[in-house]
Every structure is written in structure tokens, then in C-alpha cells.
Design a protein around this motif. Structure first.
Motif, PDB file in Angstrom:
ATOM      1  N   PRO A 183      50.850  48.096   0.942  1.00  0.00           N
ATOM      2  CA  PRO A 183      52.024  47.643   1.618  1.00  0.00           C
ATOM      3  C   PRO A 183      53.292  47.990   0.807  1.00  0.00           C
ATOM      4  N   ASP A 184      53.213  48.669  -0.147  1.00  0.00           N
ATOM      5  CA  ASP A 184      54.578  49.180  -0.798  1.00  0.00           C
ATOM      6  C   ASP A 184      54.260  50.280  -1.875  1.00  0.00           C
ATOM      7  N   LEU A 185      54.777  50.634  -2.598  1.00  0.00           N
ATOM      8  CA  LEU A 185      54.820  51.867  -3.311  1.00  0.00           C
ATOM      9  C   LEU A 185      54.358  51.455  -4.791  1.00  0.00           C
ATOM     10  N   THR A 206      50.133  65.302  -7.047  1.00  0.00           N
ATOM     11  CA  THR A 206      49.602  65.133  -5.766  1.00  0.00           C
ATOM     12  C   THR A 206      49.864  63.701  -5.093  1.00  0.00           C
ATOM     13  N   TYR A 207      49.707  62.704  -6.023  1.00  0.00           N
ATOM     14  CA  TYR A 207      50.113  61.353  -5.528  1.00  0.00           C
ATOM     15  C   TYR A 207      51.440  60.982  -5.433  1.00  0.00           C
ATOM     16  N   SER A 208      52.375  61.997  -6.205  1.00  0.00           N
ATOM     17  CA  SER A 208      53.543  61.924  -6.189  1.00  0.00           C
ATOM     18  C   SER A 208      54.167  62.205  -4.967  1.00  0.00           C
ATOM     19  N   GLU A 209      53.545  63.332  -4.355  1.00  0.00           N
ATOM     20  CA  GLU A 209      54.257  63.890  -3.017  1.00  0.00           C
ATOM     21  C   GLU A 209      53.787  62.978  -2.039  1.00  0.00           C
ATOM     22  N   LEU A 210      52.547  62.418  -2.101  1.00  0.00           N
ATOM     23  CA  LEU A 210      52.153  61.483  -1.092  1.00  0.00           C
ATOM     24  C   LEU A 210      52.843  60.256  -1.063  1.00  0.00           C
ATOM     25  N   MET A 211      53.354  59.936  -2.076  1.00  0.00           N
ATOM     26  CA  MET A 211      54.043  58.618  -2.133  1.00  0.00           C
ATOM     27  C   MET A 211      55.607  58.763  -1.559  1.00  0.00           C
ATOM     28  N   PHE A 216      57.951  54.925   2.947  1.00  0.00           N
ATOM     29  CA  PHE A 216      58.551  53.616   2.271  1.00  0.00           C
ATOM     30  C   PHE A 216      59.695  54.264   1.570  1.00  0.00           C
ATOM     31  N   ARG A 217      60.894  53.480   1.511  1.00  0.00           N
ATOM     32  CA  ARG A 217      61.904  53.952   0.836  1.00  0.00           C
ATOM     33  C   ARG A 217      61.902  53.731  -0.833  1.00  0.00           C
ATOM     34  N   GLY A 249      71.732  57.812  -3.986  1.00  0.00           N
ATOM     35  CA  GLY A 249      71.024  56.760  -2.952  1.00  0.00           C
ATOM     36  C   GLY A 249      71.426  55.323  -3.271  1.00  0.00           C
ATOM     37  N   GLY A 250      72.415  55.129  -4.206  1.00  0.00           N
ATOM     38  CA  GLY A 250      72.915  53.837  -4.177  1.00  0.00           C
ATOM     39  C   GLY A 250      72.175  52.871  -5.240  1.00  0.00           C
ATOM     40  N   LEU A 251      71.183  53.673  -6.063  1.00  0.00           N
ATOM     41  CA  LEU A 251      70.183  52.948  -6.763  1.00  0.00           C
ATOM     42  C   LEU A 251      70.943  53.165  -8.413  1.00  0.00           C
ATOM     43  N   GLU A 252      70.987  52.245  -9.139  1.00  0.00           N
ATOM     44  CA  GLU A 252      71.391  52.357 -10.440  1.00  0.00           C
ATOM     45  C   GLU A 252      70.147  52.677 -11.545  1.00  0.00           C
ATOM     46  N   SER A 253      70.431  53.365 -12.451  1.00  0.00           N
ATOM     47  CA  SER A 253      69.707  53.858 -13.510  1.00  0.00           C
ATOM     48  C   SER A 253      69.501  52.588 -14.644  1.00  0.00           C
ATOM     49  N   ASP A 254      68.367  52.431 -14.948  1.00  0.00           N
ATOM     50  CA  ASP A 254      68.456  51.010 -15.679  1.00  0.00           C
ATOM     51  C   ASP A 254      68.001  51.614 -17.395  1.00  0.00           C
TER      52      ASP A 254
END
Length: 390
Positions: A183-185, A206-211, A216-217, A249-254
Motif C-alpha cells: 500500500p506504500d513504500l 534492483t528493488y530501489s529502482e522498482l520502488m 508512489f511519491r 522536492g520540498g522535503l527536509e533532511s533530518d
């Protein structure tokens, strides 16, 4: 309601008890239940369920069992939620075998056992480290009319990875993927991190490319996972490019992002760049990030820059076991046993500890250097720490 002349009923009290339970107000929930009884209002299954849930969550399982017994005495029929609450409560109070026996009893008696009950069992067994039992219940679920959902598979997958059942965890992820239950990442991030820790970079990529292609954003957790993958591969340029994409993309590093980057820079030997990254982190009011500081302390010690590591330790607002372990090992490595014993004693006074290997290195080094008095001080500090340990 009272001022308006509207009388309270069981539904009113159920809502109030549930609210008190959500707020962790156990005493208030009990008071409301007693008030309902004194008012002559007969509690129903939902009132009992809310009160039992509250008591289990607040660490009072015996009182929760008494509430269930009172429910039976009053002839209130339990529902599926009642049994799910009891199962969850038994797991939380450490009565895993009792929970498993109760689950089997529900099945034999033909009582309500739905997807929520199966998820409760699987989650409880996973939290208790019973991976084999959890997978057995999952297989049983597959043979029922209820389809396993994303919660079911994700719970089992995380459990398998946590307890070293890597292949079984990967198999569970593939079942999740093939069944279209993602349902999500979060499942992608979980499996990518597990693959990186196992050194299986090709599969992780491989799975990172698939993700990324999943539609999903990407959120901060996903970017952190990808940055971690690139840092482990030594592709720091790609890692910082991902950081730029994340922020654009408007996300802040934490704090987790900075810990990954500092650790990656240290592993590649770019200590000055790691120090600059820490300075930038401080400018972002993240100076309490112990993990990032520890990475740099460890890197400085491994490169024999112990004085710089000591200075950094003094600048840290928070220190933990790993901070002192890295520093003590670093000081022993360059033969500064007296200073290592001093920091070991400071560590113990602050309520921290160090790995046994660091303690042995300090004592062996002091003996070889002839510092008998310091050996006695260290042994005394270790005995005192053991006595004071809760």
C-alpha cells in the motif's frame, strides 16, 4: 448534557471511557465505569472492551482479567473485539503461551476468528520472537476465507529480518509484491535496508529502482534509504545528488539523513568533509544527533587523531556507550592508557558503559605500563558501576 436535561446512557459512557483510555487516564476510565454502574446503567461489550484495553495498555493485566470475569458474571456476551483485546493484552503482558492457547481455543470452539485476530496473533508472536509460529499462523491464514493483507505480510517480514531469518523475510516480501498488497513504500525501504546490511547491493539496487518506478511519491524515509544505499556503495556523489533532489522536492533532511552522510564520509576517509557536514547540521539545530557525532569520534580515533576526538567529545551535549567505547579503544591503540582509564571512569560515573573489549584493553595496557594504582581505580569504578546498575 446534564444542564440540558439529557440523560447519559451506555454509549455516552463508552465514548468517555474510550477517550480516557486513549489519553492513558486509567484511573479516570475506572471512575467512569464505576459511575456508570452506580447510575444503574448496564455496561455492554464495548464498555468492557474499552476498559480492558486501557488496563492492558497501562500495565495492569490482572485488573483487565478481573474486568473480563465481571463481564462473564453479568452475562454480557463477548464479541470478536473482546477476544482480540484479550489476545493483544496477553502478548503485551508476556503471556505468549496463554495467548496461543486461547487462539486455538477460539478456533476449536468456532468463535469469531477474523483477519484482525490473525493479525493480532502474528504481530504478538513476532514481537515475542516466535518467528516460526508467526509464519505457521500466516500459512493457516492463507488457507482460510480471509486474505492476508499488507499489515500481515509487513509484520512477518520485519520480524524475519529482525531475528536473522533473512531468506524468509525476503520470501515474505516477494509474496507481498506478487499479491499486490503493497500500500506504500515502507516494505520497499525495509527490504532494501536489510539487503544493504547483508551486502547484497545488486538486489538492493534492483528493488530501489522498482520502488522509484512504483508510482508512489518518495518521502523522507525513502530518500534516506536510497542515500544509505549509495553511501554503502561508496557513491557519495550520488548520495548528495539524492539529498539535493529530496530538498528540491520540498522535503527536509533530518537527523537520520545527516547520520548516514557523516558515516558515509567517514568510511571513505573524508573526515574534514564529515566535520563540515556536522557543522551544517549544528546550523540546522540538530546538535543532539549522537549517532552522527559518534561516527566522527570513531573515525578520528581510527585515524589516530585522538586529541581531535577528545575535543569533539567535550563539544557533545549528549554522549552514550558507543562514544566512550570508540574513544577508549582509540586511546589504547596509541598507548595512552592513563587517559583511557580516566575517560573510562568518567563514562561509568555518567551511568554509561563500554564494551568488555575496551575494559580489557585499558586494564591490560595499564598493567603493561606499570600503572598499578590506576588499575585499582578502574576495578573499583567497575565494581561500583555494577552495584549501582538498576
Amino acid at each position: 448534557m446534564r444542564e440540558a436535561g439529557v440523560g447519559a446512557d451506555a454509549v455516552t459512557y463508552n465514548s468517555l471511557i474510550a477517550g480516557a483510555a486513549r489519553g492513558g487516564l486509567t484511573v479516570r476510565a475506572l471512575d467512569l465505569f464505576d459511575e456508570m454502574l452506580q447510575a444503574g446503567i448496564a455496561p455492554d461489550a464495548w464498555g468492557y472492551n474499552a476498559l480492558m484495553h486501557c488496563l492492558f495498555r497501562s500495565g495492569h493485566p490482572e485488573d483487565a482479567y478481573r474486568v473480563f470475569a465481571d463481564m462473564a458474571e453479568r452475562g454480557v456476551a463477548p464479541c470478536a473485539t473482546t477476544y482480540n483485546t484479550l489476545l493483544d493484552g496477553l502478548f503485551r503482558s508476556g503471556h505468549v503461551s496463554n495467548a496461543y492457547r486461547m487462539f486455538r481455543y477460539l478456533q476449536r470452539a468456532g468463535l469469531p476468528v477474523g483477519i484482525v485476530t490473525y493479525n493480532t496473533m502474528i504481530n504478538g508472536l513476532c514481537r515475542s520472537g516466535r518467528v516460526g509460529y508467526a509464519r505457521m499462523v500466516l500459512r493457516e491464514l492463507g488457507r482460510t476465507a480471509y486474505a492476508p493483507n499488507a499489515v500481515t505480510y509487513t509484520t512477518v517480514m520485519k520480524c524475519c529480518f529482525r531475528y536473522g531469518r533473512f531468506d524468509q523475510g525476503l520470501e515474505t516480501f516477494l509474496s507481498l509484491l506478487e499479491g499486490g498488497y503493497i500500500p506504500d513504500l515502507f516494505p520497499y525501504c525495509t527490504v532494501i535496508s536489510a539487503l544493504v546490511k547483508k551486502g547484497r547491493m545488486e538486489e538492493a539496487n534492483t528493488y530501489s529502482e522498482l520502488m522509484i518506478r512504483s508510482g508512489f511519491r518518495l518521502d523522507s524515509a525513502c530518500y534516506n534509504t536510497l542515500i544509505y544505499l549509495r553511501c554503502q556503495e561508496g557513491k557519495l556523489d550520488d548520495a548528495f545528488e539524492l539529498l539535493s533532489m529530496m530538498e528540491e522536492g520540498g522535503l527536509e533532511s533530518d537527523e537520520y539523513t545527516f547520520s548516514i552522510l557523516v558515516n558515509g564520509l567517514c568510511k571513505m576517509g573524508h573526515i574534514e568533509a564529515a566535520q563540515k557536514q556536522l557543522c551544517y547540521m549544528e546550523m540546522r539545530d540538530m546538535e543532539s544527533n549522537v549517532v552522527a557525532y559518534n561516527c566522527l569520534v570513531d573515525a578520528l580515533c581510527k585515524s589516530d587523531q585522538v586529541d581531535a576526538a577528545i575535543k569533539l567529545l567535550h563539544d557533545m551535549k549528549l554522549r552514550d556507550d558507543f562514544t566512550y567505547t570508540a574513544l577508549v579503544h582509540g586511546l589504547c591503540k596509541v598507548g595512552r592508557y592513563h587517559m583511557a582509564s580516566k575517560f573510562l571512569r568518567i563514562c561509568l560515573r555518567e551511568g554509561n558503559s563500554v564494551l568488555a573489549s575496551a575494559k580489557r584493553a585499558v586494564i591490560a595496557g595499564l598493567r603493561s605500563a606499570g600503572f598499578k594504582n590506576d588499575v585499582r581505580k578502574v576495578r573499583s569504578a567497575l565494581r561500583m558501576a555494577r552495584l549501582l546498575k538498576p
